[in-house]
Write a protein that holds these residues in place. Sequence first.
Motif, mmCIF file in Angstrom:
data_model
loop_
_atom_site.group_PDB
_atom_site.id
_atom_site.type_symbol
_atom_site.label_atom_id
_atom_site.label_comp_id
_atom_site.label_asym_id
_atom_site.label_seq_id
_atom_site.Cartn_x
_atom_site.Cartn_y
_atom_site.Cartn_z
ATOM 1 N N LEU A 59 0.801 -1.223 0.000
ATOM 2 C CA LEU A 59 0.000 0.000 0.000
ATOM 3 C C LEU A 59 0.835 1.275 0.000
ATOM 4 N N LEU A 92 1.465 3.812 -3.222
ATOM 5 C CA LEU A 92 0.810 5.126 -3.140
ATOM 6 C C LEU A 92 1.835 6.239 -3.337
ATOM 7 N N VAL A 94 2.561 6.573 -6.956
ATOM 8 C CA VAL A 94 1.513 7.298 -7.683
ATOM 9 C C VAL A 94 1.759 8.793 -7.512
ATOM 10 N N ALA A 107 -18.059 5.346 -2.590
ATOM 11 C CA ALA A 107 -16.726 4.853 -2.925
ATOM 12 C C ALA A 107 -16.794 3.834 -4.055
ATOM 13 N N GLY A 161 -15.484 4.206 -7.882
ATOM 14 C CA GLY A 161 -14.394 3.316 -8.260
ATOM 15 C C GLY A 161 -14.785 2.268 -9.276
ATOM 16 N N THR A 202 -12.569 6.681 -13.730
ATOM 17 C CA THR A 202 -11.800 5.434 -13.657
ATOM 18 C C THR A 202 -11.496 4.876 -15.048
ATOM 19 N N ASN A 245 -1.572 8.898 -13.468
ATOM 20 C CA ASN A 245 -1.263 8.992 -12.045
ATOM 21 C C ASN A 245 -1.861 10.232 -11.392
ATOM 22 N N ALA A 282 -5.294 9.186 -10.783
ATOM 23 C CA ALA A 282 -5.281 8.158 -9.735
ATOM 24 C C ALA A 282 -5.007 8.786 -8.378
ATOM 25 N N LEU A 298 -8.183 10.333 -7.154
ATOM 26 C CA LEU A 298 -9.107 9.278 -6.735
ATOM 27 C C LEU A 298 -8.658 8.624 -5.432
ATOM 28 N N ALA A 299 -7.343 8.388 -5.309
ATOM 29 C CA ALA A 299 -6.832 7.769 -4.089
ATOM 30 C C ALA A 299 -7.027 8.693 -2.894
ATOM 31 N N SER A 358 -10.416 8.311 -1.822
ATOM 32 C CA SER A 358 -10.617 7.055 -1.094
ATOM 33 C C SER A 358 -10.173 7.189 0.356
ATOM 34 N N ILE A 359 -9.092 7.931 0.572
ATOM 35 C CA ILE A 359 -8.615 8.087 1.948
ATOM 36 C C ILE A 359 -9.614 8.901 2.761
ATOM 37 N N VAL A 379 -12.754 8.891 2.204
ATOM 38 C CA VAL A 379 -13.832 7.923 2.436
ATOM 39 C C VAL A 379 -13.510 7.055 3.644
ATOM 40 N N LEU A 380 -12.271 6.565 3.686
ATOM 41 C CA LEU A 380 -11.852 5.706 4.799
ATOM 42 C C LEU A 380 -11.992 6.423 6.130
#
Lengths: 269, 355, 264
Positions: C17, C21, C24, C198, C202, C222, C238, C241, C244-245, C248-249, C251-252
Amino acid sequence: MIQNKRWLRRSVQSTVLVYFLLLILVPILGIYVQGLSGGWAHFAESILQPIAWDSVLLTIKLAVIATLINTALGTMLAWALVRYRFPGRRLLNSLVDLPFALPTAVGGLMILLLLGPQSWLGSWLAGHNIEIVYQQPAIVLAMIFVTFPFVIRTIQPLLEELDPSEEEASYTLGATRSGTFWRVIFPAMRPGVIGGAMLAFSRALAEFGAVVLVAGNIPGKTLTASVQIYGNVESSNPSGAAAVSVLLLTLSFLVLWSVNLLTERKDAR
Amino acid sequence: MQIEVRNLSKKFGRVSAVDHVNFEIEQGKLIGLLGPSGGGKTTILRMLAGLEKPDAGEILFQGNKVNHLPPQERGIGFVFQNYALFKHMSVFDNIAFGLTVQRKSKSEIRDRVHEMIELIGLQGLENRAPHQLSGGQRQRVAFARALAPSPQLLLLDEPFAAIDAKVRKELRTWLREMISRVGITSIFVTHDQEEAVEVADEIMIINQGRLEQKGTPWQVYKEPLTPFVAGFLGESNLLHNPAHIVGFESAPRPHSEKARVLIRPEAIEVGREHEISNLSAAALGIVRSVQFRGSVWQVEVEVGEHRLLAHRTLEKETLLPGEQVAVLIHSLHLFHDEQSLFLENELKRANTRAI
Amino acid sequence: MKKLNITVTYLVFLLLLIIPLGQVLSSAFSTGFSGFWSALTDPQALHAFLISGILVGAVTALNTLFGVLLAMLLVRETGISRRIRQFLNAVVDLPFAVSPIIGGLMILLLLGPHTALGAFLEDHGVKIVFALPGMILATLFVTFPLMVREVMPVLQEIGTDQEEAAYTLGAGSWRTFWRVTWPSIRWGVLYGVVLTVARALGEFGAVLVVSGNIINKTQSATTLVYQQVENFNFVAANSLAFVLAGFSIVVLMTLEWAKRRKEV
């Protein structure tokens, strides 16, 4: 007035059910109808084409490898995250879900970058003449990436719920540490390990986004079933795609069904 | 509110939870539904509330059939076993909920809620959340919430079950006082006979979905209609065979397997020969064990083929195990052929007459 | 044993991970901030984000509404026999087992231009496949279990007591839902919403098949990442990405927060 309300309630309920069945059940039945529409002979023929059959076998093989690695790693990691206190534990614990939250295409890209020539790992591998990108190990790695949270997240609650006095009772009865692990702790974890592994397996079978970016798509070697289906769709051969889909779907349903059986039995107990 | 129930029945799957129950309740009475767990008491209560639909039978409030009415329109208050307080609302909002449904004005609601809070003695706790209250306090809030919209009938499902023993006694007295002050017809469910006897004006004994008996606690205790009632309410000795009991030689001799003889411990006099009030009507027995039971001695005595538990007052001398004693049975209940007979010791009667 | 285990844990996280990351990130900024920025503000990228936004909005709204309603139906409606409820309950999970690519294929087979239904709809000016409606349908299929599976256990856990108490106090079902049930399930619903967002953002396979990935028309964020990778346009891929990443974080973190609220 009451009659009126009951009528409203009934119609909302029917709408929900119709929506649900149309959205979920009809498309799945549609695939089966389409896949089997040419009769069994035709179905068998589409599947037994080497390119289709090999892709399914390859997918199963790679998914099994990914699942095994993931189960071993996931069990270790879940243990570390629940049982040990170390700096960064909470951060890592929240990071577990990242592969679920990330778009799978981004996941595939990440694996690609990790193994690509730009990274130290990639250049080190290239220096030793090991080629991983676009090869089977890359696909396995992509599968591990997307299924990473499953095993950890199914074992964790079981480990947390485990009553410490059970373990203590085992020690007071003279059991050793490893004896206690295998006879008291592991049986409690087992449903989580198996259930998580099955979920990971079914997800690995189905994975497309991460795999398509790192796979070389050479039939029989690096062409997985989902990518092969996509290829058929792209070349306007949806019925060929349907046949492989039927096979892959049935396999996934069987896995899901056995997971449900397993958890049901656990609940009954 | 006056209530009448006719032929009420309810099945869950194949299990008959309530089986052709009939009763009538007068205005203003406090009724205890008493019986073992799983006997159908709560189902009866829920059907009265409209939370459960009867399979058959009629429920009438003030002579009007209410079977078709949903719980919202029955004019009842319901206190749930675990209180079911709205956990995201304050004490005030919980009590006010039923009033806001009735679209009362703000000031009216405030006055009524304060009146209720005063009634339950929780002034100053209006803004607490339910999880900040003790069990007894929650119970009081649940009670106030049910009463606030001025229902005609109050239904309470095991109101004391979730409270620890010490507070429970206190709350019982409190609840009884509150209900008589408000003067509302009330029905509560309990499996605790002491609770039912202490709180209720009348009790109804429910077993396996059937109403076994209804009456004041004293009536039911004194004249149980079935062996079940006799065994459930109060302590008793249950014998299968009425033969060879001294003083009851001319009692009917039922041949049915189902016949039962029941003797209350306080109807048995045990003691050394000089202590017995009427020696000629007594049998001989041997003391097997003696136990201190707080307010009496409980003596286990063997008479012929029977072993009986008897009570003996504390001021009398202690009996010793193995001692031979006289045993005088004053009265017993005989149940057979759906009948119940109350019999007195005939020798005793004969002697008394002779004197 | 303990030391080894912790080391392995760190290694796995690093390798799987954290390092990727980081790569990216470094690749996205390899031509400086301007390269990153121009990749994001490119009209094609902006349009892709717009499509993703519409997709996420529509899917989340529909999935939340129907998910909550179905969960209520499956948990609370005693009028439906147990057998039927068990069957429906099993059907809810099916999308989990369906490869997203197959999910897309289903819609193609049912509503594509070569099918009777698809041709009929097209004649009446309704385009589903290779257009937004099809993408929404495909994503709805994939995300369906998320909301139902979040709300059902919460409903089961809170039980019916509070709702019944509201009924006996005279409240109708509408008021009971909003004043009593909703406050208890809202954190579960929020959790489901975040998961849906999410997944909808995605989702790749299903959308790729149904959309046809037409630039400036049906391309989502995507599928654009995929296309840029295929074109070896790594800076652009990238940069997307990375955004988007980052999402996602977020979201987490929201999930962690909602989880804690849910437990209260």
